[in-house]
Design a protein around this motif. Structure first.
Motif, PDB file in Angstrom:
ATOM      1  N   ARG A  88       0.892  -1.145   0.098  1.00 55.38           N
ATOM      2  CA  ARG A  88      -0.140  -0.027   0.082  1.00 55.38           C
ATOM      3  C   ARG A  88       0.643   1.371   0.076  1.00 55.38           C
ATOM      4  N   GLU A  89       1.905   1.107   0.675  1.00 56.01           N
ATOM      5  CA  GLU A  89       2.858   2.465   0.763  1.00 56.01           C
ATOM      6  C   GLU A  89       3.239   3.075  -0.374  1.00 56.01           C
ATOM      7  N   PRO A  90       3.722   2.212  -1.633  1.00 56.49           N
ATOM      8  CA  PRO A  90       4.087   2.619  -2.899  1.00 56.49           C
ATOM      9  C   PRO A  90       2.623   3.195  -3.563  1.00 56.49           C
ATOM     10  N   LEU A  91       1.707   2.677  -3.297  1.00 55.39           N
ATOM     11  CA  LEU A  91       0.424   3.064  -4.051  1.00 55.39           C
ATOM     12  C   LEU A  91       0.078   4.520  -3.426  1.00 55.39           C
ATOM     13  N   GLU A  92       0.014   4.534  -2.109  1.00 54.08           N
ATOM     14  CA  GLU A  92      -0.114   5.889  -1.413  1.00 54.08           C
ATOM     15  C   GLU A  92       0.770   7.154  -1.879  1.00 54.08           C
ATOM     16  N   TYR A  93       1.989   6.747  -2.110  1.00 49.81           N
ATOM     17  CA  TYR A  93       2.813   7.577  -2.697  1.00 49.81           C
ATOM     18  C   TYR A  93       2.596   8.049  -4.236  1.00 49.81           C
ATOM     19  N   ALA A  94       2.062   7.027  -4.833  1.00 51.14           N
ATOM     20  CA  ALA A  94       1.437   7.197  -6.131  1.00 51.14           C
ATOM     21  C   ALA A  94       0.054   8.392  -6.215  1.00 51.14           C
ATOM     22  N   LEU A  95      -0.538   8.148  -5.155  1.00 55.31           N
ATOM     23  CA  LEU A  95      -1.751   8.823  -5.162  1.00 55.31           C
ATOM     24  C   LEU A  95      -1.381  10.342  -4.774  1.00 55.31           C
ATOM     25  N   ASP A  96      -0.241  10.590  -3.938  1.00 55.66           N
ATOM     26  CA  ASP A  96       0.111  11.873  -3.731  1.00 55.66           C
ATOM     27  C   ASP A  96       0.720  12.551  -5.060  1.00 55.66           C
ATOM     28  N   ILE A  97       1.609  11.860  -5.879  1.00 59.10           N
ATOM     29  CA  ILE A  97       1.807  12.333  -6.980  1.00 59.10           C
ATOM     30  C   ILE A  97       0.745  12.727  -7.976  1.00 59.10           C
ATOM     31  N   ILE A  98      -0.410  11.702  -8.123  1.00 58.84           N
ATOM     32  CA  ILE A  98      -1.721  12.037  -9.004  1.00 58.84           C
ATOM     33  C   ILE A  98      -2.156  13.312  -8.340  1.00 58.84           C
ATOM     34  N   ASN A  99      -2.411  13.253  -7.194  1.00 58.23           N
ATOM     35  CA  ASN A  99      -3.202  14.486  -6.258  1.00 58.23           C
ATOM     36  C   ASN A  99      -2.270  15.896  -6.920  1.00 58.23           C
ATOM     37  N   ASN A 100      -1.215  15.758  -6.976  1.00 53.71           N
ATOM     38  CA  ASN A 100      -0.666  17.272  -7.056  1.00 53.71           C
ATOM     39  C   ASN A 100       0.047  17.379  -8.506  1.00 53.71           C
ATOM     40  N   CYS A 151      -3.034  13.519 -14.051  1.00 51.01           N
ATOM     41  CA  CYS A 151      -2.007  12.351 -14.092  1.00 51.01           C
ATOM     42  C   CYS A 151      -2.552  11.227 -14.039  1.00 51.01           C
ATOM     43  N   ASN A 152      -2.164  10.193 -14.923  1.00 50.12           N
ATOM     44  CA  ASN A 152      -2.377   8.793 -15.038  1.00 50.12           C
ATOM     45  C   ASN A 152      -1.423   7.923 -14.308  1.00 50.12           C
ATOM     46  N   TYR A 153      -1.896   6.749 -14.193  1.00 46.34           N
ATOM     47  CA  TYR A 153      -1.075   5.519 -13.390  1.00 46.34           C
ATOM     48  C   TYR A 153      -0.738   4.551 -14.294  1.00 46.34           C
ATOM     49  N   VAL A 154       0.378   4.007 -14.222  1.00 50.87           N
ATOM     50  CA  VAL A 154       0.917   2.899 -15.005  1.00 50.87           C
ATOM     51  C   VAL A 154       1.410   2.092 -13.631  1.00 50.87           C
ATOM     52  N   ALA A 203      -7.905   7.656  -6.650  1.00 52.36           N
ATOM     53  CA  ALA A 203      -7.308   8.207  -7.962  1.00 52.36           C
ATOM     54  C   ALA A 203      -8.310   8.868  -8.862  1.00 52.36           C
ATOM     55  N   ALA A 204      -9.418   8.400  -8.847  1.00 52.22           N
ATOM     56  CA  ALA A 204     -10.313   9.054  -9.981  1.00 52.22           C
ATOM     57  C   ALA A 204     -10.668  10.252  -9.349  1.00 52.22           C
ATOM     58  N   GLU A 205     -10.941  10.707  -7.996  1.00 50.09           N
ATOM     59  CA  GLU A 205     -11.213  11.877  -7.127  1.00 50.09           C
ATOM     60  C   GLU A 205     -10.013  12.695  -7.409  1.00 50.09           C
ATOM     61  N   TYR A 206      -8.769  12.296  -7.565  1.00 47.12           N
ATOM     62  CA  TYR A 206      -7.601  13.104  -7.704  1.00 47.12           C
ATOM     63  C   TYR A 206      -7.350  13.376  -9.212  1.00 47.12           C
ATOM     64  N   GLY A 207      -8.194  13.051 -10.191  1.00 50.46           N
ATOM     65  CA  GLY A 207      -8.221  13.386 -11.406  1.00 50.46           C
ATOM     66  C   GLY A 207      -7.546  12.316 -12.521  1.00 50.46           C
ATOM     67  N   CYS A 208      -7.157  11.045 -11.903  1.00 42.53           N
ATOM     68  CA  CYS A 208      -6.637  10.085 -12.959  1.00 42.53           C
ATOM     69  C   CYS A 208      -7.699   9.558 -13.944  1.00 42.53           C
ATOM     70  N   LYS A 209      -7.564   9.430 -14.895  1.00 48.30           N
ATOM     71  CA  LYS A 209      -8.460   9.264 -15.887  1.00 48.30           C
ATOM     72  C   LYS A 209      -8.390   7.654 -16.388  1.00 48.30           C
ATOM     73  N   CYS A 210      -6.824   7.331 -16.315  1.00 53.73           N
ATOM     74  CA  CYS A 210      -6.764   5.980 -17.080  1.00 53.73           C
ATOM     75  C   CYS A 210      -5.621   5.281 -16.080  1.00 53.73           C
ATOM     76  N   ILE A 211      -5.810   3.870 -16.019  1.00 59.62           N
ATOM     77  CA  ILE A 211      -4.827   3.177 -15.394  1.00 59.62           C
ATOM     78  C   ILE A 211      -4.412   2.180 -16.601  1.00 59.62           C
TER      79      ILE A 211
END
Length: 106
Positions: A16-28, A32-35, A60-68
């Motif tokens: 979960r820790e790397p995914l939480e970090y990814a969420l921070d990046i998406i939010n900022n 920002c999409n996720y791969v 992720a969706a709430e923070y604006g990620c449109k595609c995984i």
């Protein structure tokens, strides 16, 4: 885009820790999409799968990620797990399955 490459199996907080970090990046970063490179170390752990569906995907969706994007191996050995995540969250985010990072549409 934010890129997570799973190098070996992990679970619970190590997962979960790397995914939480990814969420921070998406939010900022706007739009920002996720791969995720799922070719190594990715296994179905019910508690983590539930966390992804109930927390990671909606956030992720709430923070604006449109595609995984899921980078998969040629045999798509994680087909069942990844399709399960897609079925649970496809109303929030688009999912694409690719074989290498170069296939990501920027």
């Amino acid at each position: 885009m934010v890129f997570v490459k799973w190098k070996k199996f992990c679970c619970n907080q190590d997962y979960r820790e790397p995914l939480e970090y990814a969420l921070d990046i998406i939010n900022n970063h706007k739009d920002c999409n996720y791969v995720a490179d799922t070719r190594n170390g990715f296994e179905n752990i019910p508690e983590d799968t539930k966390w992804v569906v109930e927390y990671f995907m909606p956030t992720a969706a709430e923070y604006g990620c449109k595609c995984i994007y899921f980078i998969i191996d040629k045999s798509n050995s994680l087909k069942e797990e990844l399709e399960g995540q897609e079925n649970d969250s496809s109303d929030k985010i688009e999912f694409r399955y690719i074989y290498c990072l170069e296939e990501v549409e920027i």
